[in-house]
Structure formats: structure tokens, C-alpha cells
Scaffold this motif. Structure first.
Motif, mmCIF file in Angstrom:
data_model
loop_
_atom_site.group_PDB
_atom_site.id
_atom_site.type_symbol
_atom_site.label_atom_id
_atom_site.label_comp_id
_atom_site.label_asym_id
_atom_site.label_seq_id
_atom_site.Cartn_x
_atom_site.Cartn_y
_atom_site.Cartn_z
ATOM 1 N N TYR A 159 0.812 -1.224 0.000
ATOM 2 C CA TYR A 159 0.000 0.000 0.000
ATOM 3 C C TYR A 159 0.847 1.277 0.000
ATOM 4 O O TYR A 159 0.346 2.350 0.284
ATOM 5 N N ASN A 160 2.141 1.137 -0.336
ATOM 6 C CA ASN A 160 3.036 2.295 -0.477
ATOM 7 C C ASN A 160 3.786 2.134 -1.796
ATOM 8 O O ASN A 160 4.932 1.663 -1.820
ATOM 9 N N PRO A 161 3.155 2.468 -2.920
ATOM 10 C CA PRO A 161 3.676 2.076 -4.229
ATOM 11 C C PRO A 161 5.054 2.606 -4.573
ATOM 12 O O PRO A 161 5.699 2.062 -5.466
ATOM 13 N N TYR A 162 5.535 3.637 -3.889
ATOM 14 C CA TYR A 162 6.873 4.133 -4.215
ATOM 15 C C TYR A 162 7.787 4.142 -2.991
ATOM 16 O O TYR A 162 8.751 4.884 -2.928
ATOM 17 N N LYS A 163 7.488 3.273 -2.032
ATOM 18 C CA LYS A 163 8.376 3.069 -0.892
ATOM 19 C C LYS A 163 9.085 1.733 -1.112
ATOM 20 O O LYS A 163 8.535 0.668 -0.836
ATOM 21 N N PHE A 164 10.306 1.801 -1.638
ATOM 22 C CA PHE A 164 10.993 0.603 -2.115
ATOM 23 C C PHE A 164 12.010 0.083 -1.101
ATOM 24 O O PHE A 164 12.726 0.840 -0.446
ATOM 25 N N TYR A 165 12.070 -1.248 -1.038
ATOM 26 C CA TYR A 165 13.062 -1.952 -0.235
ATOM 27 C C TYR A 165 13.749 -2.996 -1.105
ATOM 28 O O TYR A 165 13.232 -3.394 -2.156
ATOM 29 N N PRO A 223 11.825 -7.307 4.341
ATOM 30 C CA PRO A 223 12.883 -7.336 3.317
ATOM 31 C C PRO A 223 14.264 -7.559 3.927
ATOM 32 O O PRO A 223 14.455 -7.441 5.137
ATOM 33 N N LEU A 224 15.223 -7.842 3.043
ATOM 34 C CA LEU A 224 16.595 -8.089 3.468
ATOM 35 C C LEU A 224 17.276 -6.823 3.977
ATOM 36 O O LEU A 224 17.924 -6.821 5.030
ATOM 37 N N LEU A 225 17.151 -5.742 3.218
ATOM 38 C CA LEU A 225 17.864 -4.500 3.520
ATOM 39 C C LEU A 225 16.864 -3.480 4.048
ATOM 40 O O LEU A 225 15.964 -3.051 3.334
ATOM 41 N N ASP A 226 17.019 -3.114 5.319
ATOM 42 C CA ASP A 226 16.078 -2.213 5.970
ATOM 43 C C ASP A 226 16.862 -1.335 6.929
ATOM 44 O O ASP A 226 17.337 -1.790 7.964
ATOM 45 N N PHE A 227 17.021 -0.078 6.579
ATOM 46 C CA PHE A 227 17.887 0.805 7.357
ATOM 47 C C PHE A 227 17.286 1.185 8.709
ATOM 48 O O PHE A 227 17.971 1.778 9.538
ATOM 49 N N GLU A 228 16.040 0.837 8.928
ATOM 50 C CA GLU A 228 15.461 1.026 10.251
ATOM 51 C C GLU A 228 16.054 0.049 11.261
ATOM 52 O O GLU A 228 15.913 0.234 12.464
ATOM 53 N N LYS A 229 16.719 -0.993 10.747
ATOM 54 C CA LYS A 229 17.260 -2.023 11.625
ATOM 55 C C LYS A 229 18.707 -1.741 12.046
ATOM 56 O O LYS A 229 19.318 -2.551 12.730
ATOM 57 N N ILE A 230 19.253 -0.589 11.644
ATOM 58 C CA ILE A 230 20.612 -0.255 12.071
ATOM 59 C C ILE A 230 20.602 -0.041 13.581
ATOM 60 O O ILE A 230 19.881 0.834 14.073
ATOM 61 N N PRO A 231 21.360 -0.807 14.312
ATOM 62 C CA PRO A 231 21.328 -0.678 15.776
ATOM 63 C C PRO A 231 21.872 0.657 16.247
ATOM 64 O O PRO A 231 22.821 1.200 15.671
ATOM 65 N N ASP A 232 21.273 1.230 17.275
ATOM 66 C CA ASP A 232 21.833 2.421 17.900
ATOM 67 C C ASP A 232 23.230 2.092 18.410
ATOM 68 O O ASP A 232 23.504 0.997 18.898
ATOM 69 N N GLY A 233 24.131 3.068 18.286
ATOM 70 C CA GLY A 233 25.508 2.860 18.707
ATOM 71 C C GLY A 233 26.404 2.317 17.612
ATOM 72 O O GLY A 233 27.596 2.168 17.807
ATOM 73 N N THR A 234 25.798 2.008 16.433
ATOM 74 C CA THR A 234 26.595 1.483 15.330
ATOM 75 C C THR A 234 27.451 2.591 14.729
ATOM 76 O O THR A 234 26.948 3.667 14.409
#
Length: 625
Positions: A159-165, A223-234
Motif C-alpha cells: 500500500y506504499n507504491p513508491y516506498k521501495f526496499y 525485506p533483506l535490507l532495511d535501514f530502520e534495523k541499524i542498531p543504535d551505537g553502530t
């Protein structure tokens, strides 16, 4: 009228007979029965092309529709010996991916759906892949260590046609079925509980509401690549956040990220995933930071991957930005005004050669005639990379004239001793409009040293001529011959006739042709021993002014059992109907092409008539064993 080449002698045109055998008896000379590829014009002036032998010859007919092709060659299993290709389907809103296979890159058989996104209902709950539409640009690589074919792709979130992962699907067979990596892990009998927990589907109530489902009734495989998953402190390389970064980042004194703030926390629009396994087994994923959202220009990026193809967010770089030869080089468009790339750097593809890494990318919009492939070079897969200028050989594949348009988003594939670039082009050749759709094309790649001594890839295309089809059975053996010629122009060399390189563009000084002065010439190719030969291709000059309009005859020194002699052709006229249509443009790379039944050949002699001006040939190709 056609090109007014002035011959100092005349000859009667002798047409080649239908493909057949040698005729004649006794020793001496016999006429060769051959098939000469030449078109005709109907009463309305429209060109009528001959069909060609698809086992020996190819031309880019643009008949198989699709875009963004990823081609691989299968070296094991039941599909061994086949090329496989995966692509974006037109229209581009398609779901999932088809796959095709071929023995020759020329004729493709659709093998059906290779990947359909996960979706099923269990216990009144819908389970789905993160995306069910807008599947673009798949790229497949075989990971021998994992024993899996890995299909990397991008698609838009529910439901987000131009939010790509970016994601990956896996299969034990090149024809699939591919399974989304997250689903494959959760179903795996060998995955650890920790892995299954990491990749388990998550509840998405926002999408559930849009789907008309109740809260808790929609679970999504991420998805495989998701920048929301970058841990704090990285700790992340600071260059990632320069320029028009989408994140506001705060770091401590040691450079560790302690806070990120943003309207869409951690999200970045990414497309065009391209995997690469280096010679040491290390894995990398190249992708595009795309236009839209926060960015006016796209950029090529890389992220180091773990052995299982999960991302290492601590090793991430931005490698190229549109209209900059190097990151931070804002003077590029001033220094090199012909290097303009629109606002696009996309479709990365990595090749290693020796100790150099060649990052290839497409520039300008895929809707434009100027969509094309460029080259950047670095000393590490993580960069930095510097784009080569046009004069350095940095323009690998681009439109010339009006016979190909929108040539880009490619992959390399190697088999049978040859390397080819597989790409898409606009089916509407002349106007260059994407409205007619896109289709697949391919041409051979050679490597050549530029003026600085750096090896660069050279494409014998984009071509629209009859070209030799390299296969497991037949190869271009011209390089095995010793070449000699009369009437060699000062500064030229016969070595340019069998170096494998066809000059297509007038953009570099290190790609050369064989040049002759006014007058006749006799070119000879001598093999060390008799070789089985079945076709001959002679590429004309890239320059209309230097092109050759006629070959007086071609002679083959042959043997058949105890019989030896010379087989000769008639007069061969260049196909101006095809390569100079309606005096509108000249098609470079055009060939004199003839085919005959296989025969054992020791030498080939090509006689050109007396011509009242300087002339040139680009390449001679002999299809043989």
C-alpha cells in the motif's frame, strides 16, 4: 543515392547460391556455394531482410520484450549449458518475475514464473511478503558455498507504491521456484532458533487496516535490507551522511551513532540490487539510493554482506553520484561538459579484472534515448571509485545513430571463452520512444588498454548487424591466424583486423581500425594447420567516409580428403539497404557476412577492388573450430 564509392575497375555481381557444397572436380579452383546475408527493397522502398541461421549468426532483433536483464550461465545440474535470464516485465507494475533460458543468448524460451511473492492465510491471519507489486530489476547470482541461486530485487511496500526496499529470494534451481529469504529461513530445518526469530513475520496493523483486516491479522515477511534495523551505537562511515543525507545523525566523541531523527526513521528509497562475490569469497551488495523522497539525484552505494548474505550495516559506502567523476568532485560537469548524466546513476554491476574493480552503471533516464552504460574504476570493491571519461573509454554502451536507443541496465555473462553484455533497448529504434516497450539485446565484450595503459571493457555494439554467434561448438578463430595485407596505410597495422574489437564510435583514439590508401588490397589470413570453418564476417569501417562498398572475391584454401584446392566466392556488395537506409544514417559495425557448409581451411584471401580514396575495415571474424 547510396555511398558513391568510385572503383577504378568494374565487376559483374555474382550472387551466392543457396547454402550448399563445393562444386567442381580435379585440382585448382572451384566455386563455393554460400549464403550471403543481404537485404532487398520492396516496391514501396521498405527493406526486406533475409532470415539468418540462428545457430551461427545473431542480430539484435529486439523481439523478446522485457527490461533490466540479469543473465547467468549455468555450469552444473540439469540446466547445465543453458543461459538463464531474469528481468523486469513490461508493464513495470508486474508482480514477481518470469525467467527464460537459451543455448545462444539469441533465442529465449520462457520457463514460466521463477518467483511469486509469499501470500497465504493461516488461522484467520494473512501472511504476506512485504511487497506484492512493483517488482523491478532482479539480479541472480549462484552462491556455490550455500548451494543456492540468490535472486536480489527491489519492490514496493504494501500500500506504499513508491516506498521501495531490497530483498532476496533463494532457490536450488535457476528456474525456481524462488522463495523469499525470510520465509525460507523460517521454514528451514537447519536454521537456528535465533535465525528463525530474527526472520519471523511481524505484525503490520497499518497495512492491515488498509487491507480491511482486523488488528493483528496481517503478518509481513520483512525485506533483506532495511535501514530502520541499524542498531543504535553502530559506527558508520561519516561519508554516508554527507550531502543530501536523509538522516539527521548525532554521534558521540568516538563517532558512534547515538540518535537519528527523521520523518521516516531509517527509511531510504533503494532499488537495483546487484550482488558480487570477490575472489576471496567476500560478499558485497551494490544498490541505488534512488530519486524521490529526499534526493534530487540518484547514487550508487555498496554494503558489505555477511557469509549468509545478511547486511553488515557498519560497512556501507556511497560510491558514485550523478555528474561527479568522484564523490565530492562538484566541478566534473564544468571540466567535462559532455559527461552529463541527467540526475541518474543506477543499475550497478561489478566486475573484477586483475587487481582492478570495474563498477558499471547506467545514466540518464531509462525513458530517454541517451540511457547508457558508463564505467568507474577502483582498487577495492568498497571504493573509492572514479568514473572514466569518454576519452578514457568510460562510455561502454550508448546510442549511435538511429538503430538502437535507450541501451542500458545490463549484466555481463561469460561462457565458451567469450564475454557478453546483455542489456535492454527501446523497441522503437528510430524515435527512441519507450512507448513501444523495451526488449533484450547483447553484444560481445573485449578488453583493451587505453592511452594510460589501463585495461577497459570495450563493447562491439550496440550492434544491428549479422554477427558471429559464439557457442560451445563454434568460436571466432580469426585470432589464431597470421594476418598480412598489401596497401597498408602509414601508421596502421594488420593486427587491428583480428584483435576481436569492432570500432563503433568515434570517441577514443586507442580503438583502431585497419586503414588502407587509395587503390586495391589483398588481405590474407593464414592458419598453422587446416581448421574447420563455416562462416566469415567482415566488419566495415565505423566511418561512412572510409567504408568499403564491395569485395571482389574471397578465396579459401581448403582440403576435402585427398582433394585440395581453392574455393572462391563471387563479388560481394555491402548491404547499403540495411546499413545506410534511405540515406538517413549510417549503421556502424555493419558486416559482409557469408555462411557455407563446414570445410577444412588453411588460409583465406580477401581481395578488395581498386578504390579511388582511402578506406578501412574494422574486423575480420572467422567462425570455426
Amino acid at each position: 543515392m547510396k555511398k558513391p564509392i568510385i572503383y577504378l575497375t568494374s565487376a559483374v555481381l555474382v550472387s551466392g547460391a543457396a547454402l550448399g557444397a563445393l562444386t567442381g572436380c580435379g585440382g585448382g579452383s572451384v566455386k563455393l556455394e554460400y549464403h550471403y546475408y543481404s537485404s532487398e527493397v520492396d516496391e514501396l522502398g521498405n527493406m526486406i531482410e533475409q532470415d539468418y541461421n540462428h545457430d551461427l549468426v545473431y542480430q539484435n532483433d529486439l523481439k523478446e520484450k522485457g527490461a533490466d536483464p540479469s543473465a547467468i550461465y549455468v555450469t552444473e545440474g540439469e540446466e547445465k549449458g543453458y543461459y538463464y535470464m531474469y528481468s523486469t516485465s513490461d508493464p513495470i507494475g508486474a508482480t514477481g518475475y518470469l525467467c527464460y533460458r537459451s543455448k545462444n543468448l539469441n533465442d529465449w524460451e520462457c520457463m514460466g514464473v521463477a518467483y511469486n511473492p509469499t501470500m497465504y492465510i493461516e488461522n484467520n491471519t494473512t501472511y504476506t511478503a512485504f511487497a506484492t507489486a512493483m517488482y523491478w530489476a532482479p539480479e541472480v547470482i549462484y552462491d556455490a558455498d550455500m548451494g543456492l541461486y540468490m535472486m536480489f530485487y527491489n519492490a514496493s511496500y504494501l500500500y506504499n507504491p513508491y516506498k521501495f526496499y531490497i530483498d532476496v529470494a533463494v532457490s536450488e534451481s535457476p528456474k525456481g521456484p524462488f522463495v523469499q529469504y525470510a520465509k525460507w529461513i523460517t521454514d528451514s530445518e537447519t536454521a537456528t532458533e535465533e535465525q528463525k526469530k530474527e526472520w519471523a513475520p511481524v505484525t503490520d496493523n497499518v497495512s492491515a487496516e488498509k487491507a480491511g483486516l482486523g488488528a493483528g491479522r496481517l503478518k509481513v515477511f520483512r525485506p533483506l535490507l532495511d535501514f530502520e534495523k541499524i542498531p543504535d551505537g553502530t559506527k558508520i562511515d561519516e561519508s554516508w551522511y554527507t550531502g543530501d543525507s536523509i538522516k539527521k545523525v548525532e554521534t558521540d566523541a568516538a563517532g558512534n551513532v547515538i540518535k537519528t531523527t527523521e520523518e521516516l526513521p531509517g527509511y531510504m528509497k533503494v532499488i537495483d540490487a546487484s550482488p558480487f562475490i570477490d575472489e576471496d569469497g567476500e560478499k558485497y551488495l551494490y544498490f541505488v539510493q534512488d530519486l524521490g523522497d529526499f534526493h534530487k539525484e540518484s547514487a550508487i552505494c555498496v554494503i558489505k554482506m555477511n557469509d549468509d548474505w545478511t547486511p553488515d550495516y557498519t560497512q556501507m559506502r556511497k560510491l558514485t553520484v550523478a555528474n561527479q567523476l568522484e564523490i565530492g568532485d562538484n566541478k566534473s560537469t564544468t571540466s567535462y561538459p559532455n559527461y552529463l548524466e541527467g540526475n541518474t546513476n543506477e543499475a550497478p554491476f561489478m566486475v573484477r579484472r586483475g587487481d582492478k574493480y570495474y563498477l558499471m552503471l547506467s545514466v540518464n533516464s531509462y525513458t530517454q534515448t541517451s540511457y547508457s552504460v558508463r564505467v568507474a574504476v577502483g582498487d577495492s570493491p568498497m571504493g573509492p571509485f572514479k568514473k572514466l571519461t569518454r576519452e578514457e573509454g568510460g562510455w561502454l554502451l550508448y546510442r549511435e545513430g538511429e538503430w538502437m536507443s535507450g541501451t542500458g541496465h545490463h549484466s555481463f555473462v561469460s561462457a565458451n571463452g567469450a564475454t557478453f553484455i546483455v542489456y535492454h533497448a527501446h523497441i522503437d529504434r528510430k524515435l527512441g520512444s519507450i512507448q513501444g516497450g523495451r526488449a533484450f539485446a547483447f553484444d560481445e565484450i573485449q578488453w583493451i588498454a587505453n592511452e594510460s595503459g589501463l585495461e577497459v571493457p570495450h563493447c562491439n555494439g550496440p550492434s544491428y548487424s549479422h554477427m558471429p554467434l559464439i557457442s560451445a561448438e563454434w568460436k571466432n578463430i580469426a585470432k589464431d591466424a597470421v594476418v598480412s595485407s598489401t596497401n597498408v596505410a602509414a601508421g596502421s597495422d594488420v593486427k587491428y583486423l583480428n584483435d576481436g574489437i569492432i570500432k563503433i564510435h568515434d570517441d577514443t583514439t586507442f580503438v583502431k581500425e585497419f586503414e588502407m590508401d587509395e587503390g586495391a588490397a589483398v588481405i590474407s589470413l593464414e592458419f598453422a594447420d587446416y581448421r574447420e570453418v563455416t562462416a566469415l564476417f567482415i566488419a566495415n569501417s565505423y566511418s561512412y567516409d572510409l567504408s568499403v562498398g564491395r569485395i571482389s572475391k574471397i578465396e579459401f584454401e581448403f582440403k576435402d580428403g585427398n582433394y585440395t584446392g581453392t574455393a572462391y566466392t563471387g563479388d560481394l556488395r555491402f548491404d547499403w539497404n540495411k546499413y545506410y537506409p534511405g540515406e538517413e544514417y549510417y549503421v556502424t559495425g555493419g558486416t559482409f557476412a557469408l555462411e557455407f557448409k563446414p570445410m577444412l581451411v588453411k588460409s583465406i584471401k580477401i581481395t578488395l577492388p581498386k578504390i579511388s580514396e582511402a578506406h578501412a575495415l574494422s574486423e575480420i571474424m572467422v567462425l570455426g573450430k
